[in-house]
Scaffold this active site. Structure first.
Site, PDB file in Angstrom:
ATOM      1  N   ASN A 199       0.740  -1.311  -0.136  1.00  0.00           N
ATOM      2  CA  ASN A 199       0.112  -0.043  -0.008  1.00  0.00           C
ATOM      3  C   ASN A 199       0.779   1.349  -0.037  1.00  0.00           C
ATOM      4  O   ASN A 199       2.121   1.022  -0.389  1.00  0.00           O
ATOM      5  CB  ASN A 199      -1.074  -0.058   1.055  1.00  0.00           C
ATOM      6  CG  ASN A 199      -2.502   0.436   0.804  1.00  0.00           C
ATOM      7  OD1 ASN A 199      -2.378   1.821   0.258  1.00  0.00           O
ATOM      8  ND2 ASN A 199      -3.451  -0.066   0.925  1.00  0.00           N
ATOM      9  N   HIS A 247       3.378   0.105  -2.680  1.00  0.00           N
ATOM     10  CA  HIS A 247       3.712  -1.558  -2.988  1.00  0.00           C
ATOM     11  C   HIS A 247       5.274  -1.441  -2.745  1.00  0.00           C
ATOM     12  O   HIS A 247       5.827  -2.517  -3.491  1.00  0.00           O
ATOM     13  CB  HIS A 247       2.860  -1.951  -3.934  1.00  0.00           C
ATOM     14  CG  HIS A 247       1.758  -2.085  -3.816  1.00  0.00           C
ATOM     15  ND1 HIS A 247       0.854  -2.111  -2.691  1.00  0.00           N
ATOM     16  CD2 HIS A 247       0.575  -1.904  -4.530  1.00  0.00           C
ATOM     17  CE1 HIS A 247      -0.337  -2.062  -2.924  1.00  0.00           C
ATOM     18  NE2 HIS A 247      -0.754  -1.939  -4.201  1.00  0.00           N
ATOM     19  N   HIS A 305      -2.018  -9.682  -3.996  1.00  0.00           N
ATOM     20  CA  HIS A 305      -2.849  -8.660  -4.815  1.00  0.00           C
ATOM     21  C   HIS A 305      -3.561  -9.216  -5.996  1.00  0.00           C
ATOM     22  O   HIS A 305      -3.454  -8.659  -7.248  1.00  0.00           O
ATOM     23  CB  HIS A 305      -1.652  -7.528  -5.285  1.00  0.00           C
ATOM     24  CG  HIS A 305      -2.254  -6.349  -5.331  1.00  0.00           C
ATOM     25  ND1 HIS A 305      -3.020  -6.082  -6.539  1.00  0.00           N
ATOM     26  CD2 HIS A 305      -2.344  -5.297  -4.882  1.00  0.00           C
ATOM     27  CE1 HIS A 305      -3.261  -4.963  -6.659  1.00  0.00           C
ATOM     28  NE2 HIS A 305      -2.806  -4.195  -5.542  1.00  0.00           N
ATOM     29  N   SER A 306      -4.222 -10.347  -5.600  1.00  0.00           N
ATOM     30  CA  SER A 306      -4.681 -11.092  -6.994  1.00  0.00           C
ATOM     31  C   SER A 306      -5.978 -10.269  -7.165  1.00  0.00           C
ATOM     32  O   SER A 306      -6.540  -9.550  -6.380  1.00  0.00           O
ATOM     33  CB  SER A 306      -5.306 -12.229  -6.611  1.00  0.00           C
ATOM     34  OG  SER A 306      -4.189 -13.393  -6.757  1.00  0.00           O
ATOM     35  N   TYR A 307      -6.492  -9.960  -8.439  1.00  0.00           N
ATOM     36  CA  TYR A 307      -7.508  -9.551  -9.128  1.00  0.00           C
ATOM     37  C   TYR A 307      -8.658 -10.369  -9.259  1.00  0.00           C
ATOM     38  O   TYR A 307      -8.267 -11.429 -10.185  1.00  0.00           O
ATOM     39  CB  TYR A 307      -7.400  -8.549 -10.212  1.00  0.00           C
ATOM     40  CG  TYR A 307      -6.646  -7.427 -10.311  1.00  0.00           C
ATOM     41  CD1 TYR A 307      -7.159  -6.194 -10.402  1.00  0.00           C
ATOM     42  CD2 TYR A 307      -5.025  -7.407  -9.879  1.00  0.00           C
ATOM     43  CE1 TYR A 307      -6.554  -4.925 -10.089  1.00  0.00           C
ATOM     44  CE2 TYR A 307      -4.605  -6.028  -9.855  1.00  0.00           C
ATOM     45  CZ  TYR A 307      -5.376  -4.823  -9.991  1.00  0.00           C
ATOM     46  OH  TYR A 307      -4.267  -3.692  -9.937  1.00  0.00           O
ATOM     47  N   ASP A 334     -10.932   2.242  -3.530  1.00  0.00           N
ATOM     48  CA  ASP A 334      -9.759   2.052  -3.059  1.00  0.00           C
ATOM     49  C   ASP A 334      -9.445   2.454  -1.600  1.00  0.00           C
ATOM     50  O   ASP A 334      -8.557   3.406  -1.870  1.00  0.00           O
ATOM     51  CB  ASP A 334      -8.926   2.781  -4.287  1.00  0.00           C
ATOM     52  CG  ASP A 334      -7.247   2.324  -4.246  1.00  0.00           C
ATOM     53  OD1 ASP A 334      -7.179   1.107  -3.468  1.00  0.00           O
ATOM     54  OD2 ASP A 334      -6.593   2.860  -5.054  1.00  0.00           O
ATOM     55  N   GLU A 394      -7.410  -6.991  -0.443  1.00  0.00           N
ATOM     56  CA  GLU A 394      -5.754  -7.141  -0.109  1.00  0.00           C
ATOM     57  C   GLU A 394      -5.914  -7.167   1.477  1.00  0.00           C
ATOM     58  O   GLU A 394      -5.879  -5.988   2.218  1.00  0.00           O
ATOM     59  CB  GLU A 394      -5.436  -5.928  -0.674  1.00  0.00           C
ATOM     60  CG  GLU A 394      -5.128  -5.766  -2.094  1.00  0.00           C
ATOM     61  CD  GLU A 394      -4.715  -4.438  -2.574  1.00  0.00           C
ATOM     62  OE1 GLU A 394      -3.741  -3.950  -2.065  1.00  0.00           O
ATOM     63  OE2 GLU A 394      -5.396  -3.895  -3.414  1.00  0.00           O
TER      64      GLU A 394
END
Length: 334
Positions: free
Chosen positions: A71, A97, A168-170, A232, A298
């Site tokens: 982050n 990140h 951090h998978s989408y 976000d 996340e």
């Protein structure tokens, strides 16, 4: 199964490890400890690429492990025991990140693997991206056989430093062009408002009567009057990490046929609905990735905690072990 996935410009070979157990199959890269693909009952539920070059040049952290501190960190600076450290700045003078060459852009070593799990290790040397201390980080991905991906992070240091790791998978549970009609539930009463640089303001605000109230579940698609709202943000699950994983969030596809639950020890959860995604190269089977093509859940310590006394602790000292466990649990009505 292990195969060579590609070679970086410096000649380093990147490996892919395929795991399979129960209804899940995962493909994990040594580059960035990336979950390149995750299939549940044969359907891919994450965004990714088929080639290494796309990850290096175009990936918005698809499936990666950001670090040393996930982050955002305001002004890319942290003060530890009275000493201020200038970190690598890679977003508007701030750090995102872990910087330009954070953990997500490094090759991790393959320590162990079997058909259902893999253990990866990365050693971040003292001074990397401006951080003090030599950090040894480990991540183990385990397919439980009951439809869950278990993620366990550990880290140690030889000097006081900060550590905050996440996955951090989408996710896109039905392969549709956007996830705006996915239903999201987050069991948090408060969240962190942000400024125009997506940095926490320092306020901890109640979600009640705001667009950020996901306690009863809601679609990501904006409702009338929510024009301009972005997702976000960090949702505050607790003040400190828990000893055991607890239910934090759930996502369902529009049909209700596929559900993913997140259980975690972490006190924070960053929801990002992928509104800035605009990838110029295709993914598997020619899939295109535009705005809202996937969402991220996340689990982590709260963002910019190093610069807010009222946030969570991200300080790691010699002799201590950073630990984070999260489980992504999948079920289907089909």
């Amino acid at each position: 199964m292990i195969r060579e996935f590609g070679t970086l410009a410096d000649g380093t070979v990147v490996q892919e490890i395929t795991l399979k157990k129960g209804p899940l199959e995962a493909a994990v890269l040594t580059y960035g400890a990336i979950i390149r693909d995750l299939k549940f009952n044969g359907r891919s539920v994450v965004l990714g690429f088929d080639d290494l070059e796309s990850y290096v040049a175009h990936s918005p952290y698809f499936g990666a492990v950001p670090g040393r501190c996930a982050n955002r960190i305001s002004n890319a600076t942290v003060t530890i025991d009275g000493t201020t450290y200038q970190l690598g700045a890679n977003e508007n003078g701030n750090q995102l990140h872990g910087g330009t060459t954070g953990f997500s852009n490094r090759v991790w070593s393959l320590e162990q693997h079997d058909k259902g799990s893999v253990l990866l290790k990365y050693v971040s040397e003292d001074g990397e991206e401006g951080y003090p201390g030599r950090v040894e980080a480990m991540v183990r991905y385990t397919l439980t056989g009951t439809g869950a991906v278990r993620v366990k992070f550990t880290a140690t240091t030889d000097k006081p430093t900060i550590v905050n790791l996440t996955q951090h998978s989408y996710f896109n549970l039905d392969g549709s062009p956007t996830v705006l009609d996915h239903n999201v539930e987050i069991v948090a009463d408060t969240y962190l408002p942000v400024d125009d640089q997506a940095l926490p303001t320092g306020e901890i605000r109640q979600v009640a009567w705001t667009p950020y109230d996901f306690r009863e579940g809601r679609k990501l698609r904006r409702k009338p009057g929510e024009e301009g709202v972005i997702f976000d943000h960090n949702f505050c699950l607790a003040d400190v990490p828990r000893e055991e994983v607890e239910f934090a969030a759930a996502v369902e596809d529009p049909s209700g046929n596929c559900r993913m639950e997140l259980w975690t020890t972490e006190p924070g959860l960053q929801l990002y609905d992928g509104y800035m995604v605009d990838v110029p190269v295709p993914g598997p089977e020619g899939r295109t990735y535009g705005p809202n093509s996937g969402l991220c859940l996340e689990p982590q310590r709260w963002p910019d905690s190093a610069n807010h006394d009222n946030f969570t602790n991200v300080l790691l000292r010699p002799g201590e072990t950073y630990t984070h466990v999260s489980e992504f649990r999948f079920t289907s009505e089909v």
